[in-house]
Design an enzyme around this catalytic site. Structure first.
Site, PDB file in Angstrom:
ATOM      1  CG  ASP A  97      -7.735  -2.217  -0.621  1.00 46.46           C
ATOM      2  OD1 ASP A  97      -7.748  -1.018  -0.907  1.00 46.46           O
ATOM      3  OD2 ASP A  97      -7.218  -2.781   0.324  1.00 46.46           O
ATOM      4  CD  GLU A 106      -6.587   0.238   2.096  1.00 53.61           C
ATOM      5  OE1 GLU A 106      -5.761   0.654   2.843  1.00 53.61           O
ATOM      6  OE2 GLU A 106      -6.047  -0.284   0.920  1.00 53.61           O
ATOM      7  CD  GLU A 140      -4.236  -3.258  -3.421  1.00 52.02           C
ATOM      8  OE1 GLU A 140      -3.317  -2.396  -3.695  1.00 52.02           O
ATOM      9  OE2 GLU A 140      -4.186  -4.287  -2.496  1.00 52.02           O
TER      10      GLU A 140
END
Ligand SMILES: *[C@@H]1O[C@H](CO)[C@@H](O)[C@H](O)[C@H]1NC(C)=O
Ligand SMILES: *[C@@H]1O[C@H](CO)[C@@H](O)[C@H](O)[C@H]1NC(C)=O
Length: 284
Positions: free
Chosen positions: A107, A105, A109
């Site tokens: 990311d 993953e 955010e």
């Protein structure tokens, strides 16, 4: 001359080819071309012929979307305008995540606060995460759309904000550091989480919280298994040599933004990691 047997073999090989190389620079693509709603469909609105999507979070629900396909490499981009007002405990995201049980993953955010956002990043490879780096913004991300990009090829992963690279994760599998091996889907969500606010509650009088997303074309190698011959092909622009390393100007911008705006770096957190993680020695 083609015999019926040849056609039969062609069909068989077509069946074996489980990947499609897909390079679509049509940023004006409507949402439905590559994406689908994952949750909160009644909290999603469409604008500009479905080339802009607004995700809403209120007391009843958040919302999120994901790409229909998985990708084995690419240069993923999304233009995002974050919700204004008091966004304490609200998180908007743009990330890519593996479609299999092996967790990879990458990311972005966006952690809300009272009039501020923190840009939180992480990289998971083969189930190992805990690689947080956080930045403060050098512009108001709620005032305008900005482009957030994830480059992923065989050599490096780079996170960009507009043209500025702010994080690099090199493929150093030779040193025993994981690197994504699974096809990943592209996702965007808005939700709220305890860890994003030091325990401060959501300010519901600022709701609904609305994050706007644009650019639903995807420059990626569509794949059901990460087939290196396809997804590492030099024919895909993001695999070209110019994308193997930052160039001198990018390196300068990278150092500048990290000097000024890096707020937390797991690489520097000796309380948490007494030994410097090996990737930190090559990733700047
Ligand atoms: C990482 O780099 C090596 C070459 O150093 C390459 O053989 C391998 O395919 C790359 N791994 C991934 C998952 O891209
Ligand atoms: C909560 O949000 C409202 C509306 O944006 C704002 O006027 C108020 O100051 C916020 N409350 C706190 C405690 O920050």
């Amino acid at each position: 001359m083609s015999s019926p047997m040849d056609y039969c073999l062609m069909g068989f090989f077509a069946f074996l080819v489980v990947f499609v190389v897909h390079a679509n620079a049509a940023w004006g693509a409507p949402f439905e071309q590559n994406y689908m709603v994952e949750y909160g469909s009644d909290h999603i609105q469409y604008f500009e012929g479905h080339t802009q999507v607004q995700l809403t979070l209120d007391q009843t629900s958040g919302s999120g979307f994901g790409s229909k396909a998985g990708y084995g490499s690419g240069f993923f981009q999304m233009r995002i305008k974050l919700p204004d007002k008091d966004t304490t405990r609200i998180i908007a995201t743009f990330y890519i995540i593996s479609v299999t049980s092996i967790h990879d993953e990458i990311d972005f955010e966006f952690l809300g606060g009272n009039e501020i956002f923190l840009l939180h990043t992480n990289v998971f490879t083969n189930g190992v995460g805990g690689r947080e780096q956080q930045f403060s913004f050098w512009f108001d991300p709620t005032a305008d759309f900005h482009t957030y990009k994830i480059l992923w090829n065989e050599h490096q992963i780079v996170l960009f904000v507009d043209e500025t690279p702010l994080r690099v994760f090199k493929n150093i599998t030779d040193s025993g550091v994981g690197y994504p091996t699974q096809p990943m889907r592209v996702e965007g969500t808005i939700w709220s989480a305890d860890w994003a606010s030091n325990g401060k509650p959501v300010n519901w009088s600022s709701a609904p919280f609305q994050a706007n997303y644009q650019w639903f074309g995807i420059d990626g190698c569509q794949a059901q298994t990460l087939n290196p011959q396809q997804c590492h092909s030099p024919d895909l622009f993001w695999n070209g040599q110019k994308f193997w390393d930052l160039d001198a100007n990018q390196r300068k911008a990278y150092e500048n933004v990290r000097n000024k705006f890096l707020k937390y770096d797991y690489c520097l957190d000796r309380a948490r990691y007494p030994n410097v993680p090996p990737e930190c020695q090559v990733n700047g």
